[in-house]
Design a protein around this motif. Sequence first.
Motif: not given
Lengths: 231, 231
Positions: A24-34, A112-124
């Motif tokens: 969703x948009x808020x998750x995409x916003x989170x990803x933007x930082x990483x 390039x997307x930061x791996x820990x950030x991506x894993x956090x999204x997968x986890x949640x």
Amino acid sequence: MPEVIQKTNCTNCLFKSLVFNKLNDSELDFLDQFKIEKIYQKGEIVVNEGDTINDFLYIKTGLVKLFKTGLDGKDHILSVAKPQDFIGFLSMFSNTNYQYSIATIENSTLCFINVPALKKLIENNGVFALDILDKMSLAVDGILDTRISLCSRNLRGRIALLLLYFSDEVYHKDEYILPLARKEIAGLIEMTTENVIRILSEFRHDGLIEMDGSEISLLNKKLIEAISTAG
Amino acid sequence: MPEVIQKTNCTNCLFKSLVFNKLNDSELDFLDQFKIEKIYQKGEIVVNEGDTINDFLYIKTGLVKLFKTGLDGKDHILSVAKPQDFIGFLSMFSNTNYQYSIATIENSTLCFINVPALKKLIENNGVFALDILDKMSLAVDGILDTRISLCSRNLRGRIALLLLYFSDEVYHKDEYILPLARKEIAGLIEMTTENVIRILSEFRHDGLIEMDGSEISLLNKKLIEAISTAG
DNA sequence: TAACAAAAATGATATATATCATAATGATGT
DNA sequence: ACATCATTATGATATATATCATTTTTGTTA
């Protein structure tokens, strides 16, 4: 080195539906930082074998090759990857370091997307997790299929397969400029450079293709397909 | 057809730590309702190419082969899988039907886990999802590595690789009984049956191995390793 | 146990592919 | 424009592998 580094916005990204349609948009916003976007010229190295994996790589546009340099000094190309091929997923989960090098073979834009950030999204986000599994699974199916069919084909069959791959999967045209040198093709389909050249010449003499350097045009696709299947 | 069907309990399973170590007891109890265990004799078909994928397959004990029958009528073995190889993850996410057949090549115990139930767990447990991604990624790395090194080896190198695979990865001994017929080996490492036989005989004449039918014993492992690397 | 079929084994030969040598072409830097 | 180097190209030859033919061994079943 990539010449340009862009900061773009995931929520507006043309390609988000291809990779991140379960966010969703808020998750995409989170990803933007990483994440960061880099623009490469053809022929640049993106990662070297052994480098630490910090980011998930996504190909927005262009074409890259994944390769290893063998003990004999020859490069072996594992795979050629285009947008939507999700090669980034490959060893991101199983290894901390790249098992292969990556270089662009066309001008390309990579994300390039930061791996820990991506894993956090997968986890949640379980739905996102399943989606990633789907995409990874598809990517693997494709690579395995290609590899296995390569092994069981003769040289003419392999060249035919390669020509069709670029025509059908990459450029969607019967005329295109081969992005790989003969020597690179040799490393991709496991044969000698001389035989790559020889068989391409053969195909030209037989009226299957027209060829001027790296400009290729497929004249008799039916027959090329037949050779690819029979080989 | 499998002779015995067992109803066992996941929470007490010796192997749960290998596959499902990220699940808690209540999740394992949930899984219990959706799984079944089958015992196969050597040489039985487990799934046929094209079958609907209803279950995730986990190899508890034994050895299986994944194979496709080619247009030429010859079987091509994609992979030999042992416990912990997680081959079940392979096309479970990307396809609704099996892209290959599976048969046992040793007496084997397989666990069948309902796919929707497993997906529900993945969706609800992010840590489990990441763990599955890890395992799938590792499985793929292994298969790709094997495949690519096969393609770039000559016949002697391939046979050497195969002998070492069974010795190091499967039986953990220098003497073992080859679970595959010469013809099957041919389909696995993409060469003719005659050449499999010929090169095995060569290896015996050269004192590299002792051989009586399918009983193999590696006499000079160093040299076999050298052949496998050099080929 | 005999009779049969399948698998293993081996040799002779044909074919496919790699290697080596050499030349032509094209790109790059000075 | 020239020298230099890599790529493309082609032929001759050596090597690796597949195919075909035949025999031996092994396993299965009547």
